[in-house]
Motif scaffolding. Sequence first.
Motif, mmCIF file in Angstrom:
data_model
loop_
_atom_site.group_PDB
_atom_site.id
_atom_site.type_symbol
_atom_site.label_atom_id
_atom_site.label_comp_id
_atom_site.label_asym_id
_atom_site.label_seq_id
_atom_site.Cartn_x
_atom_site.Cartn_y
_atom_site.Cartn_z
ATOM 1 N N CYS A 57 1.309 0.085 4.663
ATOM 2 C CA CYS A 57 2.205 -0.972 4.163
ATOM 3 C C CYS A 57 3.568 -0.367 3.807
ATOM 4 O O CYS A 57 4.465 -1.058 3.345
ATOM 5 C CB CYS A 57 1.598 -1.696 2.961
ATOM 6 N N GLU A 81 6.346 0.924 -5.351
ATOM 7 C CA GLU A 81 4.901 0.679 -5.456
ATOM 8 C C GLU A 81 4.115 1.923 -5.050
ATOM 9 O O GLU A 81 4.458 2.587 -4.073
ATOM 10 C CB GLU A 81 4.533 -0.552 -4.602
ATOM 11 N N GLU A 95 -0.248 -2.785 -5.955
ATOM 12 C CA GLU A 95 0.357 -4.026 -5.444
ATOM 13 C C GLU A 95 -0.626 -4.748 -4.533
ATOM 14 O O GLU A 95 -0.560 -5.963 -4.370
ATOM 15 C CB GLU A 95 1.656 -3.704 -4.677
ATOM 16 N N GLU A 96 -1.543 -3.977 -3.930
ATOM 17 C CA GLU A 96 -2.391 -4.535 -2.869
ATOM 18 C C GLU A 96 -3.559 -5.369 -3.399
ATOM 19 O O GLU A 96 -4.433 -5.756 -2.630
ATOM 20 C CB GLU A 96 -2.919 -3.420 -1.953
ATOM 21 N N HIS A 111 11.047 -3.282 0.207
ATOM 22 C CA HIS A 111 9.818 -3.169 1.007
ATOM 23 C C HIS A 111 10.239 -2.932 2.449
ATOM 24 O O HIS A 111 11.343 -3.296 2.842
ATOM 25 C CB HIS A 111 8.991 -4.456 0.896
ATOM 26 N N HIS A 167 4.503 1.729 1.394
ATOM 27 C CA HIS A 167 4.922 1.865 -0.005
ATOM 28 C C HIS A 167 5.491 3.255 -0.282
ATOM 29 O O HIS A 167 6.273 3.422 -1.222
ATOM 30 C CB HIS A 167 3.756 1.551 -0.955
HETATM 31 ZN ZN LIG Z 1 3.251 -3.778 0.702
#
Ligand SMILES: [Zn+2]
Length: 444
Positions: free
Chosen positions: A102, A80, A139-140, A181, A104
């Motif tokens: 996050c 991502e 993705e967010e 992830h 990514h």
């Molecule tokens: Zn994420």
Amino acid sequence: MNTTESRICRIIEDHASELTAFANDIYTHAELGYTEHRTARCIAHWLTHRCGLQIQTDLAITGVRAQVGNTRPAVCLIGELDGIRCPEHPMAVQETGMSHACGHHMQLAVLAGAALALSHPDVAAELGGSAVFFAVPCEEHASMNRMAQLKRDGLVQYCGGKLQLLMDGAFDDIDAAVTTHAHMVNCGSDFLLGSNSTSGFLSKLIRIKGRASHTALAPEKGINALDVVTLARSAVGMLRSTFRDEDCIRIGEVVRMNSTAVNVVPDEVIVDLQVRAKTWEALLETDKKIDRAYRGAAYAFGAQIQITDGMGYLPTVPCPPCETLTQAAALLSDQCTAQPVSPFVHNAASTDVGDLSHRMPVVNFTFSGFSGTLHGADFRITDEKAAYIQPAKLAALTMYRLLRHNAAQARALIDSFHPKMTEQQYRAYAARFDNGFIGEPSPF
Ligand SMILES: [Zn+2]
């Protein structure tokens, strides 16, 4: 571990410092979903110049795709591209507040390492299908406000990158996906294998229109839009006692208004709302309650109300680890610990992997190497090897094992998969949001 598997691990090990530098460069240049142009260029450059692969670019604006082999089955590894706004994060871009809180960027290092190993001619020669490397945007989730602008500009139609790519047909020639992830639920091991369920969500844009007047001279002539929202939010608060614990319902709201003068009755308030739940059914049921609370409050004050529903993400279909992933993790057991997901753990966050999991088999694992909270200012990379290098090996070994021996394990995975939604059903689901209402529309 056979010779090829040792070679895969050695290639990634030998390029550890290069991969770490690649990850750290992206870490310090986070970008907003659908605007990840610099990040996409970094990936494109790596796939072209370091792996010698042909690439496709500009997929859903910034997506980048390359592949080793051109036969089916095709298994893609996903990375991502986007960051999250978190201005307090020490690595945040100063001008935009965007950060990789996050993690990514970790996925992109995994993608880069796996692409390097699997594009090696001796490894590629053993693959009985295609290994696709797919860096995907946003993705967010793009808010309804931003989506309105992106739609007006004719750029994208869907709030998540994977949604847009699914609708564009960019996954049509892909049979299964490997996703990764940073750990999203508490896990004491280096790797957590398989997919936890995640919540799905819907977005709502609620516009309350009241009437302005002088708060002291003519209060009887005004309709206070902020009071409508206060009443509606109180009702939603009380409705929480009707939520079942197992549905894991979450409601997030942001209230916006233009009023600046305290002596004028606020005449317009906008509420951005997201409702999340573990199942689609619970989501729809809760959505109706929220609609009733807001419409009822507007009725009480004689205000007008307009509710627009926006597509969110589907809940992730939970899945224990497949044999291939478990075996690949066992190959690394002298260096890394691994455990399977528990069917009793639910992740209350949402991801557009949920949509993907309705359409194709998803082989997922999460990994360690960080401390702090996802999306939080305290998110830190604490172990670069665990964050970038070891998961790259696990992803590469999993892809290799799926595709070796004429892709026997990939074929078995694909054959045993029963999609929760066909393409037609998915398009019909998406079309429910075309007019902005999934419930009963009311005129404004
Ligand atoms: Zn994420």
